[in-house]
Design a protein around this motif. Structure first.
Motif, PDB file in Angstrom:
ATOM      1  N   GLU A 177       0.828  -1.207   0.000  1.00 18.91           N
ATOM      2  CA  GLU A 177       0.000   0.000   0.000  1.00 18.91           C
ATOM      3  C   GLU A 177       0.863   1.258   0.000  1.00 18.91           C
ATOM      4  N   VAL A 178       1.973   1.221   0.730  1.00 21.92           N
ATOM      5  CA  VAL A 178       2.884   2.373   0.765  1.00 21.92           C
ATOM      6  C   VAL A 178       3.507   2.595  -0.610  1.00 21.92           C
ATOM      7  N   ALA A 179       3.998   1.516  -1.222  1.00 20.46           N
ATOM      8  CA  ALA A 179       4.634   1.632  -2.534  1.00 20.46           C
ATOM      9  C   ALA A 179       3.648   2.141  -3.578  1.00 20.46           C
ATOM     10  N   ARG A 180       2.426   1.640  -3.523  1.00 18.03           N
ATOM     11  CA  ARG A 180       1.415   2.073  -4.495  1.00 18.03           C
ATOM     12  C   ARG A 180       1.104   3.555  -4.323  1.00 18.03           C
ATOM     13  N   ALA A 181       0.982   4.005  -3.078  1.00 20.20           N
ATOM     14  CA  ALA A 181       0.659   5.409  -2.821  1.00 20.20           C
ATOM     15  C   ALA A 181       1.786   6.343  -3.249  1.00 20.20           C
ATOM     16  N   LEU A 182       3.032   5.900  -3.078  1.00 18.01           N
ATOM     17  CA  LEU A 182       4.180   6.750  -3.400  1.00 18.01           C
ATOM     18  C   LEU A 182       4.663   6.567  -4.833  1.00 18.01           C
ATOM     19  N   GLY A 183       4.096   5.589  -5.552  1.00 14.05           N
ATOM     20  CA  GLY A 183       4.560   5.309  -6.904  1.00 14.05           C
ATOM     21  C   GLY A 183       5.990   4.804  -6.921  1.00 14.05           C
ATOM     22  N   ALA A 184       6.335   3.982  -5.921  1.00 10.67           N
ATOM     23  CA  ALA A 184       7.714   3.514  -5.748  1.00 10.67           C
ATOM     24  C   ALA A 184       7.808   2.014  -6.004  1.00 10.67           C
ATOM     25  N   PRO A 185       8.995   1.530  -6.393  1.00 11.45           N
ATOM     26  CA  PRO A 185       9.176   0.087  -6.541  1.00 11.45           C
ATOM     27  C   PRO A 185       9.064  -0.628  -5.198  1.00 11.45           C
ATOM     28  N   LEU A 186       8.654  -1.901  -5.264  1.00 12.25           N
ATOM     29  CA  LEU A 186       8.445  -2.718  -4.069  1.00 12.25           C
ATOM     30  C   LEU A 186       9.359  -3.932  -4.107  1.00 12.25           C
ATOM     31  N   ASP A 187       9.972  -4.228  -2.971  1.00  8.89           N
ATOM     32  CA  ASP A 187      10.786  -5.436  -2.843  1.00  8.89           C
ATOM     33  C   ASP A 187      10.693  -5.910  -1.399  1.00  8.89           C
ATOM     34  N   VAL A 188      11.461  -6.936  -1.070  1.00 10.58           N
ATOM     35  CA  VAL A 188      11.523  -7.443   0.297  1.00 10.58           C
ATOM     36  C   VAL A 188      12.962  -7.432   0.784  1.00 10.58           C
ATOM     37  N   ILE A 189      13.123  -7.401   2.083  1.00  6.41           N
ATOM     38  CA  ILE A 189      14.383  -7.755   2.730  1.00  6.41           C
ATOM     39  C   ILE A 189      14.056  -8.943   3.622  1.00  6.41           C
ATOM     40  N   VAL A 190      14.729 -10.055   3.369  1.00  8.46           N
ATOM     41  CA  VAL A 190      14.430 -11.284   4.096  1.00  8.46           C
ATOM     42  C   VAL A 190      15.362 -11.401   5.294  1.00  8.46           C
ATOM     43  N   VAL A 191      14.764 -11.648   6.449  1.00  6.24           N
ATOM     44  CA  VAL A 191      15.486 -11.754   7.717  1.00  6.24           C
ATOM     45  C   VAL A 191      15.051 -13.044   8.403  1.00  6.24           C
ATOM     46  N   ARG A 192      15.976 -13.686   9.109  1.00  7.10           N
ATOM     47  CA  ARG A 192      15.653 -14.894   9.877  1.00  7.10           C
ATOM     48  C   ARG A 192      16.082 -14.708  11.327  1.00  7.10           C
ATOM     49  N   LYS A 193      15.208 -15.119  12.225  1.00  8.46           N
ATOM     50  CA  LYS A 193      15.537 -15.101  13.648  1.00  8.46           C
ATOM     51  C   LYS A 193      16.524 -16.216  13.962  1.00  8.46           C
ATOM     52  N   LEU A 194      17.438 -15.953  14.885  1.00 14.89           N
ATOM     53  CA  LEU A 194      18.328 -16.987  15.416  1.00 14.89           C
ATOM     54  C   LEU A 194      17.795 -17.398  16.783  1.00 14.89           C
ATOM     55  N   GLY A 195      17.189 -18.575  16.852  1.00 14.57           N
ATOM     56  CA  GLY A 195      16.614 -19.039  18.102  1.00 14.57           C
ATOM     57  C   GLY A 195      17.645 -19.735  18.974  1.00 14.57           C
ATOM     58  N   VAL A 196      17.500 -19.583  20.275  1.00 12.42           N
ATOM     59  CA  VAL A 196      18.366 -20.289  21.223  1.00 12.42           C
ATOM     60  C   VAL A 196      18.153 -21.794  21.045  1.00 12.42           C
ATOM     61  N   PRO A 197      19.224 -22.595  20.951  1.00 14.48           N
ATOM     62  CA  PRO A 197      19.058 -24.032  20.688  1.00 14.48           C
ATOM     63  C   PRO A 197      18.104 -24.737  21.648  1.00 14.48           C
TER      64      PRO A 197
END
Length: 210
Positions: A40-60
């Motif tokens: 919705e933000v990208a559409r409103a601003l007329g900006a390209p959209l992508d992702v940044i993928v992040v993974r949690k490091l869980g305690v063993p």
């Protein structure tokens, strides 16, 4: 304040970001729940959209407890207090990180569907999530954006506790609602149904055509 759903939250957030219209902006969502908001933000601003993928490091011994997080481009944030309190060894941390890096790479391939990453070099990057709880994911995402050359990093969320841009490693934090007593992100949405991978892929594909 309660948002109807992530789309409503995205539209309200976009109104707070109107000053960035016309700048060289890229909007990146944090999967999964941040992507409908980012769309919705990208559409409103007329900006390209992508992702940044992040993974949690869980305690063993307690995988739901985060001892840090990792992101694309080798980014990593560790919670030294948790690591020390729970006695996580360097070797244990390394095993968890190696496993999560494999999963991270697989998710990047799945969500982007073979498309190249949107170039962030020399641009203003708006990192969007559906809310912030601890800030660990947002901190890693900021690292990723800077590693890929962003000149300015803005964290934009509908709801978060009172948290500074310095604590997150951003140049600015934009938040629609900062509760006096923050509970959990989902408490501020009437509809907080989980976002699926298929929905993320579809939104990114649609964004690429816009």
């Amino acid at each position: 304040m309660v948002f109807a759903d992530r789309e409503d939250a995205g539209r309200q957030l976009a109104a707070r970001l109107e000053s960035l219209r016309g700048c060289d902006v890229v909007v990146v969502g944090l999967p999964r729940g941040g992507v409908p908001v980012a769309f919705e933000v990208a559409r409103a601003l007329g900006a390209p959209l992508d992702v940044i993928v992040v993974r949690k490091l869980g305690v063993p011994s307690e995988p739901e407890v985060a001892m840090g997080a990792i992101g694309e481009g080798g980014a990593r944030v560790l919670n030294d207090d948790v690591i020390a309190q729970l006695g996580v060894s360097a070797r244990q941390r390394e095993v968890v990180e190696d496993r999560e890096r494999v999963r991270l790479d697989a998710r990047v391939a799945l969500l982007r569907g073979g498309r190249a990453r949107v170039d962030l070099a020399g641009r203003v990057v708006i990192i969007v999530d559906d809310g912030i709880a601890t800030g660990a994911t947002a901190r890693v995402a900021c690292q990723v954006a800077r590693r890929f050359g962003a000149t300015r990093v803005v964290i934009a969320v509908p709801v978060a506790p009172d948290i500074t841009s310095l604590a997150l490693g951003a140049d600015e934090v934009i938040c629609v609602f900062v509760p006096v007593w923050f509970t959990a992100v989902g408490a501020y949405y009437r509809d907080f149904a989980p976002t699926t991978d298929d929905q993320v892929v579809a939104l990114l594909a649609f964004g690429a055509l816009s």
